[in-house]
Motif scaffolding. Sequence first.
Motif, PDB file in Angstrom:
ATOM      1  N   TYR A 245       9.046   6.576   3.429  1.00 41.13           N
ATOM      2  CA  TYR A 245       9.558   7.949   3.479  1.00 41.13           C
ATOM      3  C   TYR A 245      10.757   8.087   4.423  1.00 41.13           C
ATOM      4  CZ  TYR A 245       5.118   9.101   1.231  1.00 41.13           C
ATOM      5  OH  TYR A 245       4.053   9.162   0.366  1.00 41.13           O
ATOM      6  N   CYS A 278      -3.863  17.391  11.005  1.00 44.06           N
ATOM      7  CA  CYS A 278      -3.116  17.068   9.800  1.00 44.06           C
ATOM      8  C   CYS A 278      -2.658  15.617   9.869  1.00 44.06           C
ATOM      9  CB  CYS A 278      -1.923  18.014   9.642  1.00 44.06           C
ATOM     10  SG  CYS A 278      -0.770  17.985  11.050  1.00 44.06           S
ATOM     11  N   VAL A 279      -2.057  15.148   8.779  1.00 43.79           N
ATOM     12  CA  VAL A 279      -1.576  13.758   8.728  1.00 43.79           C
ATOM     13  C   VAL A 279      -0.527  13.521   9.808  1.00 43.79           C
ATOM     14  CG1 VAL A 279      -0.358  12.050   7.321  1.00 43.79           C
ATOM     15  CG2 VAL A 279      -2.098  13.509   6.280  1.00 43.79           C
ATOM     16  N   ALA A 280       0.352  14.507  10.038  1.00 41.59           N
ATOM     17  CA  ALA A 280       1.402  14.341  11.044  1.00 41.59           C
ATOM     18  C   ALA A 280       0.792  14.088  12.422  1.00 41.59           C
ATOM     19  CB  ALA A 280       2.308  15.573  11.082  1.00 41.59           C
ATOM     20  N   HIS A 323      -4.723   7.185   7.216  1.00 38.23           N
ATOM     21  CA  HIS A 323      -3.269   7.263   7.398  1.00 38.23           C
ATOM     22  C   HIS A 323      -2.627   5.883   7.460  1.00 38.23           C
ATOM     23  CE1 HIS A 323      -4.900   6.852  11.478  1.00 38.23           C
ATOM     24  NE2 HIS A 323      -3.765   6.262  11.787  1.00 38.23           N
ATOM     25  N   LEU A 326      -0.592   4.577   4.556  1.00 44.18           N
ATOM     26  CA  LEU A 326       0.812   4.967   4.370  1.00 44.18           C
ATOM     27  C   LEU A 326       1.757   3.808   4.709  1.00 44.18           C
ATOM     28  CD1 LEU A 326       0.640   8.542   5.930  1.00 44.18           C
ATOM     29  CD2 LEU A 326       1.079   8.000   3.529  1.00 44.18           C
ATOM     30  N   MET A 348      -2.258  12.585   1.241  1.00 39.20           N
ATOM     31  CA  MET A 348      -1.321  11.994   2.182  1.00 39.20           C
ATOM     32  C   MET A 348       0.098  12.058   1.662  1.00 39.20           C
ATOM     33  SD  MET A 348      -3.380   8.739   3.777  1.00 39.20           S
ATOM     34  CE  MET A 348      -3.792   8.029   2.175  1.00 39.20           C
ATOM     35  N   PHE A 350       3.820  13.202   1.238  1.00 37.87           N
ATOM     36  CA  PHE A 350       4.726  13.577   2.330  1.00 37.87           C
ATOM     37  C   PHE A 350       4.764  15.087   2.531  1.00 37.87           C
ATOM     38  CE2 PHE A 350       8.972  14.760   3.876  1.00 37.87           C
ATOM     39  CZ  PHE A 350       8.979  14.076   5.078  1.00 37.87           C
ATOM     40  N   TRP A 353       2.025  16.508   4.932  1.00 39.66           N
ATOM     41  CA  TRP A 353       1.802  15.955   6.275  1.00 39.66           C
ATOM     42  C   TRP A 353       1.526  17.024   7.316  1.00 39.66           C
ATOM     43  CZ3 TRP A 353       5.464  11.245   7.545  1.00 39.66           C
ATOM     44  CH2 TRP A 353       5.125  10.175   6.693  1.00 39.66           C
TER      45      TRP A 353
END
Length: 376
Positions: A245, A278-280, A323, A326, A348, A350, A353
């Motif tokens: 990404y 969250c994923v972030a 995660h 990724l 997951m 983008f 995120w």
Amino acid sequence: MTVDAHIPEGTPEMDPLQRAGAVALMEDGFDSVEAIEGPDGMEVDLLDSIVAVYPGGALLKVFVDAPALEFAEEAVRSVVGELLERSELLADWQIERCEVELHPKLAQESLAAADGPDAPPDDPADRKARHTERPTVEDDSEGYDAEAEAEAVRDQMLALADELRSFPPVMFGVLDDEDDEKEDGDIEFAVSPEDAKLAAGALVYATEILVDELFQDVQTLTEEDTTAAECDGPLWHFEDLPERYALQYDARFARRFLVTVIAMTTRFTDGSFQRLSCVAEELALKLLLNETNVTLETFGLLDDGVSAALDSFADNVYEDMDHEWLYDDSMDGIDESAVGAALGVASMAFKAWFTPFNEGRYVHPSAADEPEGAAQ
């Protein structure tokens, strides 16, 4: 310039509304300044500023063009002090730190022009690696005491450990009272309280480094108006996020990610943390753990006990390690597959995120997804 301003000692920490107000007051103040008069009438141009507020104060990045480092420091300290004094709500705040940092791009040009056998390498990644290397024996012969420096950093980390209010020692693998009553044969390994305390303090110590370096990455991507994949300047951390990404990591994403790191680590230190949101945040914690390990290793403080404490912390904070997929291209899209659905893998993608895993999770408003149809 990095400026750390604190609320008055003994004052209750700011709530979210007060923090939002402090951001607005500081940003308005900087917007009204075009240039700063330095010593002897020397003019210092104010190029940009970034304001990040936390419950106990604010961390500011002020980008200036000055003929000398000392002029930059004096000018920025003066203007920040004046901005605080002008606002009745901020007048009692104290400037705890105001220090110069070279602009990464200009520093790169200067280093590239250096001559002699000790000139740093041209490649930014090589220079970054060299910068984080531990001092050598030759350094000691020139008056640098590596052991004394390591001991000083260790003492500082131990003093910072209590700032990590959301995590008791058991989160780092220290036995609680119930475990103490078990027979020795039931316990394979336990982390000592001292190792847990050093690991906790190292996380707080590394948080400041991570936030500072992310500020620099935000500035680099903003100035070049590009993405991490296409950036010519050196980046500290956005190249360490999932490579697939990299074309999406532009200045706007970088600012959202920086806010996420600040919001997450604020919950770590104010005692309000419950779960990653969250994923972030999962990726942010991965960067923080990497920074913590590098910092400890740099000063020779990463022994087996401290490493085990950090591993235990990661195991307890992460609900799963999805995660990590990724970073594995062969797992791309597993969250949208039947296998992913069967395993309960969260999205997951983008675009998700910064989307909370569920309604009970917290994502900072400055990083949260914009409502459908909102103006860009």
